[in-house]
Structure formats: C-alpha cells, structure tokens
Design an enzyme around this catalytic site. Structure first.
Site, PDB file in Angstrom:
ATOM      1  N   CYS A   1     -29.268 -30.091  -4.928  1.00 19.20           N
ATOM      2  CA  CYS A   1     -29.694 -28.729  -4.639  1.00 19.20           C
ATOM      3  C   CYS A   1     -29.794 -28.495  -3.127  1.00 19.20           C
ATOM      4  CB  CYS A   1     -30.988 -28.413  -5.381  1.00 19.20           C
ATOM      5  SG  CYS A   1     -31.219 -26.644  -5.586  1.00 19.20           S
TER       6      CYS A   1
ATOM      7  N   HIS B   1     -29.677 -29.730 -10.755  1.00 21.73           N
ATOM      8  CA  HIS B   1     -30.618 -30.863 -10.776  1.00 21.73           C
ATOM      9  C   HIS B   1     -30.282 -31.805 -11.936  1.00 21.73           C
ATOM     10  CE1 HIS B   1     -33.581 -29.411  -7.816  1.00 21.73           C
ATOM     11  NE2 HIS B   1     -33.103 -28.229  -8.166  1.00 21.73           N
TER      12      HIS B   1
ATOM     13  N   GLU C   1     -31.359 -34.638 -12.505  1.00 26.27           N
ATOM     14  CA  GLU C   1     -32.513 -35.448 -12.926  1.00 26.27           C
ATOM     15  C   GLU C   1     -33.242 -34.858 -14.126  1.00 26.27           C
ATOM     16  OE1 GLU C   1     -32.258 -33.665 -10.204  1.00 26.27           O
ATOM     17  OE2 GLU C   1     -34.164 -32.871  -9.466  1.00 26.27           O
TER      18      GLU C   1
HETATM   19  N1  GLN Z   1     -34.289 -23.884  -1.100  1.00 28.46           N
HETATM   20  C1  GLN Z   1     -32.984 -23.950  -1.675  1.00 28.46           C
HETATM   21  C2  GLN Z   1     -32.637 -22.684  -2.449  1.00 28.46           C
HETATM   22  O1  GLN Z   1     -33.502 -21.944  -2.812  1.00 28.46           O
HETATM   23  C3  GLN Z   1     -32.831 -25.173  -2.566  1.00 28.46           C
HETATM   24  C4  GLN Z   1     -33.717 -25.174  -3.759  1.00 28.46           C
HETATM   25  C5  GLN Z   1     -33.862 -26.530  -4.402  1.00 28.46           C
HETATM   26  O2  GLN Z   1     -33.560 -27.556  -3.798  1.00 28.46           O
HETATM   27  N2  GLN Z   1     -34.352 -26.560  -5.621  1.00 28.46           N
HETATM   28  O3  GLN Z   1     -31.494 -22.454  -2.725  1.00 28.46           O
END
Ligand code: GLN
Length: 519
Positions: free
Chosen positions: A376, A499, A501
């Site tokens: 992410c 994600h 995970e």
């Molecule tokens: N802050 C980033 C976004 O909003 C990544 C979010 C995250 O890593 N869950 O896109």
C-alpha cells in the site's frame, strides 16, 4: 438459534479474541457451521478512524469493513471470510436507534436503552446467527465498564429467548511473594457479572501458569460452576496452540452438552496440528525487517506478522521479525540498520512521519538487490523512489505529502475529493488482473486474484509511460488502476497497492509471503 457469549473480567488484553477464535475452530472441527461476532462498546462507528496507538491494526474485511483486529484472529482461526456485520460497535447501534427515532419508528414512545437499544442489539445478533448452527459473540471490554452495559444486558436477555452459553474470561495472577495463584479477582468479577444478571456456565482462567487443583476448585465453588467448567488457559508461546489447550479440557463438549447440540463427529484438528508442528519445527532462520512507524505497538502490524508466520510454517522457515522505525533509517542510514536482513517489508500507513526513511530503505534494497515487498503506502513509496532516483524526477512525491510536487506520481483517487474521513477510503476486496509472463503472475499462478484495499491515493497514470520505459513493470491492474509494480532485474522488488496480509490464513498462506521467504 444457539449463542455463546464471551465476556471478560479483571483486566483487558487477556486474549479474549484468541480464546473466542480458538473455540470457533474447535466447534467448527466438530462439523458445525459456526460464526463469530465481536462487539466493541466504544462510540466510534468502526475502527477506521482510530490511531494504531489506540487500537492496534484496523482489519479490513473482504466486504470493505474497517474492523477490530479480533476479526482478523477469527478469520485466521476459522479459515474463512467474515463480513463487516460481524463487528458491532456502540457507535453503530446508537446511530441506528436515533435514525429510527427520527424516522418515526417509535412514535409516541420514550426511546430507552432497555428495551429499544437492547432489542436492536438482539435483532442484529439473530440476523447474523440465523444461517449458522452456532454464533459466538465476544463482548469487548471488561465487566463493570459503563459502555458495555447495554450489550451485557442484551446478552442476558438473549438467554431468556434463545439457547445461550456464557463464558467468562478472567485472570488468575500468581503472586510470587506467597507462591500462590490468587482467585479473588476472578471471584469478584464473577460477582459483578451476576449483578448484571448473568451466571456464567464456564470460566476461562488466563494466567502465567496452569491452574492448580486448589485454585480450580475454589473458582468452581465461588462461581457456581462444575469443576470441569473451570478451564485453565495458561500462557503459551504459540497462540495457535490454544485450541488444543481448550480441547484437552473439553470446553467444546461442555458447550455442546449444555446447548443440546448432538454431533457424532470427533474433533478433526489434524491439519491444524500439522500447521502448528511445522511452525514449531521450522529450522531455517530468516531475518525479516518490517519498516513502519508504529513499532512500539506490535498489534499495529498484527496481520502482517501473522502472514509472515504462516508462510514460515509452510516453507520451513523460522522468521525473525523485527519492527523498524523508519525514522531510525532517516537518522542512521539504511545500510547500518538493514544490512543483516534477508527480506524487507515496507508497511502501509498514513501521515508524513518516517516517509523519507522508508524511501531510503527502498533505495537501499533496490541498489543492493535485497528482496523487498512494499504494501500500500510501501508500494506508493517504491514508485516515488523510482521516479526520483531512476528517472531523475527531482522531488517526485505523493500528493498526500507534498501538494506542490512537480511530479505527483501518486495522486488522490478521483472519487476521494472532498469526502469526510470516516469509512470513505477505497475499501475491501476487488479482482485484480495479472499480466501473463510477469514474476507476480508466476507467484500466484493465476490470471485473476482477489485482494483487499484500504487507501485514498493511487498511482498516477499520467506518468505511466516513463516508468514502463525505464524498466518498471506494471504486473497487476483493475480497469487501468495500477495495483502491482515489479522490477524484473531484481530477485524480488514488488509493490502492491492492496494488503495481502489480510487474506493470509494458517492453512492457506499468502503466495507473496511464501515466495519472499523461500528465495
Ligand atoms: N496513505 C496512503 C493512501 O491513503 C496509503 C494507505 C495505506 O497504506 N493503507 O493511499
């Protein structure tokens, strides 16, 4: 309908979530259809707006719920997906009751916690339970907390309407100076529960050591439960062993007897046992660095740590996982901090602190061909690092951190402009198309994968050509939205906008982590 309510006493952080999840696994292994619900008595609508320091990780369900991390434990132990509906908060039920009142649903009545709110809580639980043989409901917090009272009251009333079993998870400290286990805190918290009108059917006693017979019979006597209903859940190093500890003491049998559920199936935990044995017998050590920013709170990276552990059991690797504060890399440089690690994971996150440290870590892994997985925010920073250092796009950044960057290679998703902050990110599972012939395609062995999201910013397609011409490969997409990047001239340089995970399970480890540990 059949319910098991799990309440807590004496202390928070007793591991009620793991106890509930373990019990879910045991009952499922008897051939029953089981679902698990977590009730959080706080007034937030969900965990989404809470800081990891407050709450640990926010777990994202496939249907886009930002839930309590216990939902993650439940999914891992049950081996399936739960819905956002399986996490009920006080914020949700109060919001709904006021909405109903404004609509006129209670016209003429004084709207009260009992019966209106408690009825709503019971309705919600019955709605979830109706398709299952058994519904386990964990009530967060500790008996005596003001916030949890309406939920405990609803649980009490449910016993009058449906077949219900009550488990109280308590704490039995060992007092060193007298060399004794002390049962008084448990006695008191059972009394507190009785004041609310709930007589527990079983007491699960957490503590450092197995319960002595003396402590066990005292607790049974004072709590008015049979001795076999006092279960000793002592500390173990590997939480995946807890189902066996509960099984040895027959907690599942007790529940089935009381609820009148006949099952002729013996427990079948053989796959679970294999997993636990593989986990404990794994020999090959690999050092994995998670570069993040909430490093003091291990729970902030719960699913990530578990996903690495699952992959370790599968590959015979004993992962030594270290949480590293990105700010430390900013100060000391990447080489000094990361040199000894076999794999680096750049975790997701929000906010500016530590960003440059993460970018340094990515630069270091790319230059030194160290396996690296960006998740992410980690993936977003991999593109920024590439833009700055490979493409020489000076000051390239994400709009999240620098609104005036000349190269906004990461920008706000178009539908995110001017939205309120709660529950509005791009959330939940979506199908991602993989590009045939790429490394990631070979890792998954599939054309389409399903992965969960939680973000507001994305790869800016205006810059796509520059990236692709310089050798970065876009190996996964959803309708033009970049989901995965990789660099083929590196043993493992992969960034994912989702994600992975959240979907790793002990018996079904995630291929990206499996590959990362098997290099
Ligand atoms: N802050 C980033 C976004 O909003 C990544 C979010 C995250 O890593 N869950 O896109």
């Amino acid at each position: 309908m059949k319910f098991v309510f799990i309440t807590g006493g004496v202390l928070s952080s007793l591991g009620k979530g793991i106890t509930t999840a373990s019990l879910g696994l045991l009952l499922k292994s008897r051939g029953l259809k089981v679902t698990l619900v977590k009730i959080d008595p706080y007034l937030n609508s969900d965990a989404g707006t809470m800081n990891p320091y407050q709450h640990g990780e926010v777990f994202v369900t496939d249907d886009g719920g930002e839930t309590d991390l216990d939902i993650g434990h439940y999914e891992r132990f049950l081996g399936g997906n739960l819905s956002r509906k399986n996490n009920i908060t006080a914020g949700q039920v109060y919001h709904e009751i006021i909405h109903k009142e404004r609509k006129g649903d209670f016209l003429g009545a004084t709207v009260q916690v009992v019966p209106h709110l408690t009825n709503l809580i019971k309705e919600k639980l019955k709605e979830i339970a109706k398709d299952y043989d058994l519904c386990l409901v964990e009530i967060g917090g500790t008996v005596g907390d003001i916030e949890s009272l309406p939920f405990l009251e609803a649980a009490r009333q449910m016993g009058l309407e449906e077949n219900s079993f009550y488990i109280h998870v308590s704490y039995v400290p060992f007092v060193k100076s007298v060399g004794e286990q002390k049962t008084k805190p448990t006695q008191h918290s059972v009394q507190k529960l009785r004041e609310i009108g709930i007589q527990p059917d079983a007491i699960v006693c957490r503590g450092e050591y197995p319960l002595t017979e003396d402590a066990r019979s005292k607790i049974a006597l004072f709590s008015s439960v049979p001795i076999r209903a006092v279960i000793s859940a002592y500390d173990v190093e590997n939480v995946y062993r807890i189902p066996f500890i509960l099984a040895e003491q027959g907690l599942d049998d007790l529940i089935l007897e009381k609820l009148g559920i006949r099952t002729y199936l013996k427990r079948d935990l053989s796959d679970w046992e294999n997993f636990v044995n593989n986990l404990e017998n794994a020999k090959k050590v690999k050092k994995v660095a998670i570069v993040g920013k909430y490093v003091e709170v291990r729970d902030a990276y719960k699913s990530l740590i578990e996903a690495i552990i699952h992959a370790g059991a599968y590959t015979g690797v004993r992962p030594e996982i270290k949480l590293i504060d990105a700010v430390e890399i900013e100060e000391k440089g990447a080489d000094g901090v990361l040199r000894d690690y076999d794999a680096i994971i750049i975790a997701g996150g929000f906010g500016k602190r530590g960003i440059e440290g993460k970018i340094k870590a990515i630069w270091y892994a790319r230059e030194n061909k160290k396996p690296i997985l960006g998740i992410c925010l980690g993936m977003q920073l991999m593109t920024i690092e590439w833009a700055r250092n490979v493409l020489n796009w000076k000051d390239a950044h994400s709009e999240e951190f620098d609104k005036y960057t000349p190269y906004p290679v990461i920008h706000l998703l178009p539908d995110q402009k001017d939205k309120p902050l709660g529950g509005t990110m791009r959330l939940g599972g979506q199908d991602v198309k993989l590009k045939p012939g790429t490394f990631v395609h070979s890792i998954y062995g599939k054309d389409v994968i399903r992965e969960r999201h939680r973000h507001r910013y994305e790869f800016n397609n205006a810059y796509r050509e520059g990236f692709e011409k310089s050798g970065l490969v876009i190996s996964g997409e959803i309708d033009g939205l970049v989901e995965i990047i990789e660099w083929p001239e590196h043993p493992f340089f992969i960034g994912v906008q989702f994600h992975p995970e959240y979907s790793s399970k002990p018996l079904n480890p995630h291929p990206l982590f499996v590959k990362l540990l098997s290099l």
